[in-house]
Design a protein around this motif. Structure first.
Motif, mmCIF file in Angstrom:
data_model
loop_
_atom_site.group_PDB
_atom_site.id
_atom_site.type_symbol
_atom_site.label_atom_id
_atom_site.label_comp_id
_atom_site.label_asym_id
_atom_site.label_seq_id
_atom_site.Cartn_x
_atom_site.Cartn_y
_atom_site.Cartn_z
ATOM 1 N N LEU B 71 0.783 -1.028 0.011
ATOM 2 C CA LEU B 71 0.047 -0.113 0.004
ATOM 3 C C LEU B 71 0.829 1.244 0.191
ATOM 4 C CD1 LEU B 71 -3.095 0.892 0.183
ATOM 5 C CD2 LEU B 71 -2.718 0.842 2.678
ATOM 6 N N ILE B 72 1.899 1.368 1.037
ATOM 7 C CA ILE B 72 2.682 2.382 1.003
ATOM 8 C C ILE B 72 3.635 2.622 -0.315
ATOM 9 C CG2 ILE B 72 4.677 3.624 2.065
ATOM 10 C CD1 ILE B 72 3.926 1.912 4.749
ATOM 11 N N ALA B 73 4.151 1.584 -0.690
ATOM 12 C CA ALA B 73 4.779 1.655 -1.850
ATOM 13 C C ALA B 73 4.126 2.225 -3.208
ATOM 14 C CB ALA B 73 5.780 0.316 -2.376
ATOM 15 N N LEU B 74 3.029 1.791 -3.175
ATOM 16 C CA LEU B 74 2.049 2.035 -4.504
ATOM 17 C C LEU B 74 1.730 3.642 -4.409
ATOM 18 C CD1 LEU B 74 2.168 -1.024 -5.248
ATOM 19 C CD2 LEU B 74 -0.071 -0.339 -6.241
ATOM 20 N N THR B 75 1.306 3.948 -3.139
ATOM 21 C CA THR B 75 0.692 5.252 -3.011
ATOM 22 C C THR B 75 1.958 6.265 -3.155
ATOM 23 O OG1 THR B 75 -0.356 4.194 -0.936
ATOM 24 C CG2 THR B 75 -1.033 6.415 -1.621
ATOM 25 N N ALA B 76 3.045 6.015 -2.603
ATOM 26 C CA ALA B 76 4.230 7.009 -2.653
ATOM 27 C C ALA B 76 4.607 6.807 -4.164
ATOM 28 C CB ALA B 76 5.247 6.652 -1.844
ATOM 29 N N GLY B 77 4.674 5.705 -4.722
ATOM 30 C CA GLY B 77 5.218 5.523 -6.153
ATOM 31 C C GLY B 77 4.419 6.014 -7.116
ATOM 32 N N TYR B 78 3.127 6.201 -7.155
ATOM 33 C CA TYR B 78 2.253 6.439 -8.100
ATOM 34 C C TYR B 78 2.663 8.057 -8.454
ATOM 35 C CZ TYR B 78 -1.739 6.584 -11.423
ATOM 36 O OH TYR B 78 -2.382 6.671 -12.379
ATOM 37 N N ALA B 81 6.075 7.888 -10.640
ATOM 38 C CA ALA B 81 5.665 7.529 -11.946
ATOM 39 C C ALA B 81 5.023 8.281 -12.806
ATOM 40 C CB ALA B 81 4.972 6.014 -12.101
ATOM 41 N N TYR B 82 4.185 8.948 -12.302
ATOM 42 C CA TYR B 82 3.131 9.968 -13.084
ATOM 43 C C TYR B 82 3.942 11.156 -13.547
ATOM 44 C CZ TYR B 82 -0.654 13.024 -14.317
ATOM 45 O OH TYR B 82 -1.455 13.867 -15.090
ATOM 46 N N ALA B 83 4.865 11.582 -12.597
ATOM 47 C CA ALA B 83 5.712 12.792 -12.947
ATOM 48 C C ALA B 83 6.691 12.317 -13.950
ATOM 49 C CB ALA B 83 6.394 13.259 -11.667
ATOM 50 N N MET B 84 7.368 11.302 -13.775
ATOM 51 C CA MET B 84 8.431 10.629 -14.779
ATOM 52 C C MET B 84 7.782 10.598 -16.172
ATOM 53 S SD MET B 84 10.264 7.868 -12.623
ATOM 54 C CE MET B 84 10.829 6.602 -13.956
ATOM 55 N N ALA B 85 6.467 10.263 -16.165
ATOM 56 C CA ALA B 85 5.851 10.131 -17.769
ATOM 57 C C ALA B 85 5.541 11.603 -18.264
ATOM 58 C CB ALA B 85 4.534 9.278 -17.610
ATOM 59 N N GLN B 86 5.521 12.514 -17.401
ATOM 60 C CA GLN B 86 5.151 13.939 -18.069
ATOM 61 C C GLN B 86 6.475 14.791 -18.333
ATOM 62 O OE1 GLN B 86 1.878 14.032 -18.532
ATOM 63 N NE2 GLN B 86 1.588 11.972 -17.398
ATOM 64 N N HIS B 153 11.175 1.410 1.641
ATOM 65 C CA HIS B 153 12.347 2.047 0.980
ATOM 66 C C HIS B 153 12.796 1.144 0.029
ATOM 67 C CE1 HIS B 153 16.774 3.279 0.535
ATOM 68 N NE2 HIS B 153 16.140 4.552 0.513
ATOM 69 N N TYR B 154 12.833 -0.203 0.283
ATOM 70 C CA TYR B 154 13.284 -1.181 -0.655
ATOM 71 C C TYR B 154 12.269 -1.368 -1.792
ATOM 72 C CZ TYR B 154 15.221 -5.404 -2.297
ATOM 73 O OH TYR B 154 15.974 -6.606 -3.538
ATOM 74 N N MET B 155 11.101 -1.430 -1.563
ATOM 75 C CA MET B 155 10.146 -1.851 -2.747
ATOM 76 C C MET B 155 9.684 -0.452 -3.585
ATOM 77 S SD MET B 155 9.674 -4.901 -2.449
ATOM 78 C CE MET B 155 10.447 -6.181 -1.274
ATOM 79 N N LEU B 156 9.927 0.771 -3.008
ATOM 80 C CA LEU B 156 9.455 1.801 -3.962
ATOM 81 C C LEU B 156 9.941 1.722 -5.283
ATOM 82 C CD1 LEU B 156 9.508 4.857 -1.880
ATOM 83 C CD2 LEU B 156 7.892 4.499 -3.743
ATOM 84 N N TYR B 164 5.502 3.247 -14.086
ATOM 85 C CA TYR B 164 6.039 4.169 -15.188
ATOM 86 C C TYR B 164 5.823 3.793 -16.508
ATOM 87 C CZ TYR B 164 9.288 6.531 -18.119
ATOM 88 O OH TYR B 164 10.106 7.072 -18.984
ATOM 89 N N SER B 165 6.296 2.347 -16.756
ATOM 90 C CA SER B 165 6.421 1.904 -18.283
ATOM 91 C C SER B 165 4.973 1.878 -18.887
ATOM 92 C CB SER B 165 7.068 0.618 -18.283
ATOM 93 O OG SER B 165 6.315 -0.326 -17.708
#
Lengths: 284, 277
Positions: B71-78, B81-86, B153-156, B164-165
């Motif tokens: 849950l944490i990794a996905l919420t923080a990672g989204y 990834a979104y910024a990276m795509a833009q 931290h490991y899973m982010l 992102y992909s």
């Protein structure tokens, strides 16, 4: 700023701030080992009176740390080379056959990435003990070769995805043997994948602890194992110095890998230019 | 392709396949076999799954920590990834480099760095005390908070990359079209962008959850023996009791749970693609 532009800009700024805070959470904590490694105390702390390099000196001068580093480098180099050789051949075979068998093989080769390392270590222990591989260099190299192959399969397959099968067919049609075709046509095309796969397999082996804990005892004491032992009892700042050295080494390896791939991509796009234009010229 | 040529490529695959079958698949099968044959043939080792309260606690810990980590990794990672795509090319390269560097940094060193920061005399607690935000050090390590921070931290990176992909493949024109047709920004995001990025979200959750399940080093160091997860428990029961039947039963249970999980999600996603090949 017009009202029309204000909200999108605010949203965008907030998004970037959020993304970079997360990236900061990833990178910044790792920098903490730098000041700790420079402490003048002989326990874990930030430097109190002055900066000191004594923990780096301990790392370099202590024969135990030195032996572990050497062991790890040796094991990682040999197993990465073996992973690249076996993994590349396998990936090329899968790519050229691309039938039901090769799909199954590719999934099988990825299994070491999916199965938890604790289970792998437990499973290997019995066989390694029975085969006389327990606590030997050969045993660790073998384990790391197998677990390193998936990285090579992934990177080489990615390189092959952009490679035209007809080039291979053309080489065969012009009379090259299968071996020569692989050696002279396919391998040069997948060099970036080979390099990345090698780098990843090397880092993987250099870093791997869990399997090593299961299949070694006194003889083999790789660097991660010595760090692990250090973390179990009295943590001393030498570990911080080792960490800094390893972080810098990882950084340099990844930068070198990125640099090599980029240079190749540039050279390739220059070389490909005239060839790509030629048919159009002829049509005109 | 001629038969001889085909045979050549089969031979090219053979060494790696042989090695993996003999030294990887067979030992795993032996683990499964030992779990039902040691000390005597039968399912008695598996009885502990039902009547051992310690094992129940270990499994509950494992599933809770893994679910929270995902849950944490996905919420923080989204958003990352979104910024990276833009963002533009150079900005993106920098972001990817931060992620790839963290991904390849030694797990041990990362756990060690977190101990430095989170322990009672650590950096974070000193800062909090200095600023007068707390009266006494907060316990952040050797408990579940520490484990969750270390695991997240490991899973982010593992969460960000597949998201992102999949976002990269979303055509910018879809978003523009939605806006052009009068959708507000939040509507465009929730009704168009989020559903389109769902494959990436699913792939990321599968990867993070599966890698978390078998995780050993980070929980062992940051949990300090207080938050025992299944992987650490397997290691301990191998090390201390040498009861092969019990240790292999634990490993088999984890392996079976993983395979079932993967088989379930394989109906909706391409597992092979998730793992990058």
């Amino acid at each position: 700023m017009t009202g029309h532009n204000f909200w999108p800009r605010l949203r965008w700024t907030l998004l970037l701030a959020g993304a970079w805070s997360v990236l900061g959470f990833l990178v910044v904590p790792m920098l903490i080992v730098v000041p700790v490694s420079l402490t003048d105390r002989n326990y874990l702390s930030l430097p109190e009176h002055s900066l000191s390099l004594r923990h780096y000196a301990t790392f370099l001068a202590n024969p135990l740390w030195f032996a572990s580093t050497l062991q790890s480098l040796l094991i990682a180099a040999v197993s990465a080379a073996a992973s690249v050789f076996l993994g590349a051949l396998c990936a090329i075979g899968c790519w050229r056959l691309s039938n039901g068998w090769s799909a199954a093989v590719r999934l099988l080769m990825l299994a070491p990435l999916i199965v938890p390392t604790v289970i792998q270590g437990l499973a290997m222990y019995r066989l390694w003990a029975a085969a006389g591989l327990y606590d030997t260099y050969a045993g660790v190299v073998l384990a790391h070769t197998i677990t390193g192959i998936p990285y090579v399969i992934i990177t080489v397959s990615a390189s092959l995805a952009g490679f035209d099968v007809r080039l291979e067919q053309a080489a065969r049609g012009l009379g090259a043997s299968a071996l020569d075709t692989i050696r002279l046509v396919v391998i040069p095309a997948v060099v970036p994948g080979l390099i990345s796969g090698g780098v990843f397999a090397f880092i993987h082996s250099f870093d791997e602890l869990v399997i090593v804990l299961f299949i070694t005892s006194r003889e083999i004491k790789t660097l991660p194992k010595r760090i692990w032992d250090g973390l179990q009892d009295r943590i001393d700042p030498t570990i911080a110095a080792v960490s800094v050295v390893l972080i810098v080494a990882t950084l340099l390896l990844l930068l070198a890998d990125a640099w090599i791939r980029r240079r190749r991509a540039q050279r390739r796009s220059i070389a490909a230019g005239p060839i790509a234009i030629e048919p159009q010229g002829r049509a005109a | 392709m001629g038969d001889g040529q085909k045979r050549f490529y089969y031979w090219a695959m053979a060494p790696a396949v042989l090695l993996v079958v003999v030294f990887f698949v067979l030992p795993l099968l032996q683990v499964l076999w030992l779990s039902v044959s040691e000390p005597t043939l039968g399912l008695q080792n598996y009885a502990a799954l039902i009547d051992n309260p310690l094992l129940h606690r270990v499994w509950l810990n494992t599933i809770r920590v893994c679910a929270l980590t995902t849950l944490i990794a996905l919420t923080a990672g989204y958003p990352v990834a979104y910024a990276m795509a833009q963002v533009g090319e150079q900005h993106r390269t920098l972001m990817i480099f931060c992620i790839v560097l963290t991904f390849w940094l030694s797990v041990l060193i990362r756990a060690f760095a977190w101990v430095m920061i989170l322990r009672t005399e650590g950096v974070l607690n000193s800062a909090l005390l200095c600023l007068g935000l707390v009266d006494q050090p907060v316990r952040l390590v050797r408990n579940e908070i520490g484990v969750l921070i270390g695991m997240a931290h490991y899973m982010l990176p593992i969460a960000v990359l597949p998201m992102y992909s999949s976002m990269q493949a979303i055509p910018r024109t879809y978003v523009d079209a939605a806006r052009g047709l009068g959708a507000r920004a939040w509507q465009t995001f929730f009704w168009v962008y989020l559903p389109l990025s769902k494959p990436g979200i699913i792939a990321a959750s599968v990867l993070v959850f599966i890698f978390s399940l078998g995780f050993f080093i980070t929980p062992a160091i940051l949990g300090g023996g207080r938050v025992v997860m299944i992987a650490e428990y397997i290691r301990v029961s191998f090390d201390e009791t040498l009861r092969w039947g019990y240790a292999t039963m634990l490993a088999s249970t984890l392996l079976i749970a993983l395979s079932l999980g993967l088989a379930l999600v394989a109906r909706t996603i391409n597992v092979q693609k998730v793992f990058g090949a």
